[in-house]
Design a protein around this motif. Sequence first.
Motif, PDB file in Angstrom:
ATOM      1  N   ARG A 194       0.853  -1.192   0.000  1.00 26.80           N
ATOM      2  CA  ARG A 194       0.000   0.000   0.000  1.00 26.80           C
ATOM      3  C   ARG A 194       0.882   1.234   0.000  1.00 26.80           C
ATOM      4  O   ARG A 194       1.467   1.600   1.006  1.00 26.80           O
ATOM      5  CB  ARG A 194      -0.883  -0.023   1.254  1.00 26.80           C
ATOM      6  N   ALA A 195       0.996   1.801  -1.167  1.00 26.31           N
ATOM      7  CA  ALA A 195       1.827   3.010  -1.243  1.00 26.31           C
ATOM      8  C   ALA A 195       1.016   4.217  -0.791  1.00 26.31           C
ATOM      9  O   ALA A 195      -0.161   4.337  -1.107  1.00 26.31           O
ATOM     10  CB  ALA A 195       2.312   3.206  -2.666  1.00 26.31           C
ATOM     11  N   ARG A 196       1.670   5.074  -0.073  1.00 24.98           N
ATOM     12  CA  ARG A 196       0.969   6.243   0.432  1.00 24.98           C
ATOM     13  C   ARG A 196       1.114   7.381  -0.567  1.00 24.98           C
ATOM     14  O   ARG A 196       2.133   7.564  -1.179  1.00 24.98           O
ATOM     15  CB  ARG A 196       1.595   6.650   1.760  1.00 24.98           C
ATOM     16  N   GLN A 197       0.050   8.127  -0.743  1.00 27.40           N
ATOM     17  CA  GLN A 197       0.129   9.316  -1.588  1.00 27.40           C
ATOM     18  C   GLN A 197       1.164  10.242  -0.976  1.00 27.40           C
ATOM     19  O   GLN A 197       1.263  10.340   0.237  1.00 27.40           O
ATOM     20  CB  GLN A 197      -1.229  10.040  -1.616  1.00 27.40           C
ATOM     21  N   GLY A 198       1.958  10.861  -1.864  1.00 24.54           N
ATOM     22  CA  GLY A 198       2.947  11.794  -1.352  1.00 24.54           C
ATOM     23  C   GLY A 198       2.262  12.926  -0.601  1.00 24.54           C
ATOM     24  O   GLY A 198       1.503  13.680  -1.167  1.00 24.54           O
ATOM     25  N   ARG A 199       2.460  12.945   0.682  1.00 17.12           N
ATOM     26  CA  ARG A 199       1.868  14.009   1.494  1.00 17.12           C
ATOM     27  C   ARG A 199       2.680  14.097   2.774  1.00 17.12           C
ATOM     28  O   ARG A 199       3.333  13.125   3.171  1.00 17.12           O
ATOM     29  CB  ARG A 199       0.400  13.729   1.803  1.00 17.12           C
ATOM     30  N   PRO A 200       2.619  15.233   3.440  1.00 15.03           N
ATOM     31  CA  PRO A 200       3.416  15.368   4.646  1.00 15.03           C
ATOM     32  C   PRO A 200       3.023  14.330   5.682  1.00 15.03           C
ATOM     33  O   PRO A 200       1.895  13.862   5.697  1.00 15.03           O
ATOM     34  CB  PRO A 200       3.079  16.773   5.150  1.00 15.03           C
ATOM     35  N   GLY A 201       3.966  13.952   6.497  1.00 18.18           N
ATOM     36  CA  GLY A 201       3.694  12.996   7.563  1.00 18.18           C
ATOM     37  C   GLY A 201       2.594  13.509   8.466  1.00 18.18           C
ATOM     38  O   GLY A 201       2.372  14.709   8.561  1.00 18.18           O
TER      39      GLY A 201
ATOM     40  N   GLN B 269       5.063   1.322  13.217  1.00 20.68           N
ATOM     41  CA  GLN B 269       3.965   0.398  12.964  1.00 20.68           C
ATOM     42  C   GLN B 269       3.093   0.844  11.795  1.00 20.68           C
ATOM     43  O   GLN B 269       2.687   0.053  10.970  1.00 20.68           O
ATOM     44  CB  GLN B 269       3.073   0.312  14.207  1.00 20.68           C
ATOM     45  N   ALA B 270       2.821   2.151  11.766  1.00 21.64           N
ATOM     46  CA  ALA B 270       1.852   2.674  10.807  1.00 21.64           C
ATOM     47  C   ALA B 270       2.461   3.053   9.461  1.00 21.64           C
ATOM     48  O   ALA B 270       1.737   3.350   8.512  1.00 21.64           O
ATOM     49  CB  ALA B 270       1.155   3.897  11.406  1.00 21.64           C
ATOM     50  N   TRP B 271       3.792   3.041   9.374  1.00 18.93           N
ATOM     51  CA  TRP B 271       4.445   3.568   8.173  1.00 18.93           C
ATOM     52  C   TRP B 271       4.115   2.762   6.923  1.00 18.93           C
ATOM     53  O   TRP B 271       4.360   1.566   6.849  1.00 18.93           O
ATOM     54  CB  TRP B 271       5.960   3.584   8.361  1.00 18.93           C
ATOM     55  N   ALA B 272       3.570   3.445   5.920  1.00 18.24           N
ATOM     56  CA  ALA B 272       3.356   2.820   4.618  1.00 18.24           C
ATOM     57  C   ALA B 272       4.442   3.330   3.684  1.00 18.24           C
ATOM     58  O   ALA B 272       4.843   4.485   3.795  1.00 18.24           O
ATOM     59  CB  ALA B 272       1.979   3.194   4.088  1.00 18.24           C
ATOM     60  N   PRO B 273       4.929   2.501   2.771  1.00 18.45           N
ATOM     61  CA  PRO B 273       5.997   2.925   1.861  1.00 18.45           C
ATOM     62  C   PRO B 273       5.698   4.299   1.260  1.00 18.45           C
ATOM     63  O   PRO B 273       4.618   4.515   0.716  1.00 18.45           O
ATOM     64  CB  PRO B 273       6.014   1.830   0.800  1.00 18.45           C
ATOM     65  N   PHE B 274       6.631   5.201   1.404  1.00 17.32           N
ATOM     66  CA  PHE B 274       6.443   6.582   0.987  1.00 17.32           C
ATOM     67  C   PHE B 274       7.171   6.774  -0.338  1.00 17.32           C
ATOM     68  O   PHE B 274       8.378   6.949  -0.366  1.00 17.32           O
ATOM     69  CB  PHE B 274       7.023   7.497   2.080  1.00 17.32           C
ATOM     70  N   LEU B 275       6.398   6.718  -1.439  1.00 16.13           N
ATOM     71  CA  LEU B 275       7.005   6.808  -2.766  1.00 16.13           C
ATOM     72  C   LEU B 275       6.486   8.029  -3.510  1.00 16.13           C
ATOM     73  O   LEU B 275       5.383   8.489  -3.232  1.00 16.13           O
ATOM     74  CB  LEU B 275       6.686   5.535  -3.564  1.00 16.13           C
TER      75      LEU B 275
END
Length: 283
Positions: free
Chosen positions: A1-8, A271-277
Amino acid sequence: RARQGRPGSYDAVDEAVRGDVTGRSNTAGELRSALRSRGLNIAYQPIINLRTGRIVAMEALARWTTPSGAAVSPDVFIPMAEESGLIGELGAQILTMAVRDAATWQSIAPTGVRVNVSAHELRTRSFYSDTMRTIDKVGLDPALLGLEVTESVLLEESSEAAETLGRLRLAGISLMLDDFGTGDSSLSHLQRYPVIDMLKIDRSFLEQEAGGEEIIRAIIGLGRAFDLKVCAEGVENATQHSRMVELGCDFAQGYYFARPTTREMVPKMLQAWAPFLPVSTQV
Ligand code: C2E
Ligand code: MG
Ligand code: MG
Ligand code: MG
């Protein structure tokens, strides 16, 4: 599940841990009592592998809040500690807390910890043995510890610092050159110090409108030539993120991924980190 590029989504917490400069000046005496009462804290900021979008390590950033509640910037109290002979004690306390914290993260995800070390500390004869004892005490794999030093360390005339760096590297600890490109960098230093693992591009080059990218490109090329990993500091937006990926930078760190956060937040973040691409590479 790639995360949309957005600030943390950790920005709110940063208010409590950001090193804000206070109006009035703090004294070395206040810093000494803060150290005596173990009053210093750490904020952690993730370092991202740009290929996978995952967190590889957390950088430990020293934080000092005075009894009156004022946060003092490390850019103020680190030089103060260096000048007043308190940096050894400060560094030791930060390292102890950081490796202890890192040991607790391993059940969640294999995550390294990066600790900033000043040149003053490396000149101390016992730095190597003190560091090894500290990590042995918590049983942290030395490969999970990275020490960030500035280029000034490479300018040291004394062979003491060079020898210490060599021994740390042999023990499996990685070494990063912080704020690369801003000091008196000389390529011959990189040659003389084959123990360095990574160059951290100073964030001033990412802030620059013109010229910065040429330098970034050159540092990445330098990394390739010397077989060093390269990390970009100060990535604040999607454009910079994509650009660093395009240029072949290995790692990145910055407000865009996550601001420095409290140690309590770190397990949640891991724990919550989704790949940030970058958005462009997402399918
Ligand atoms: P550094 O090692 O280069 O750490 C990165 C600094 O950049 C941190 O500032 C971090 O909060 C900030 N930063 C990270 N991402 C961004 C971004 O996207 N935009 C901007 N504008 N800034 C970003 P911080 O925490 O104020 O620390 C300042 C410096 O103080 C550090 O620079 C390091 O040189 C020193 N320092 C901090 N903790 C320690 C420590 O425990 N020991 C020693 N010797 N030095 C330390
Ligand atoms: Mg650093
Ligand atoms: Mg830096
Ligand atoms: Mg810096």
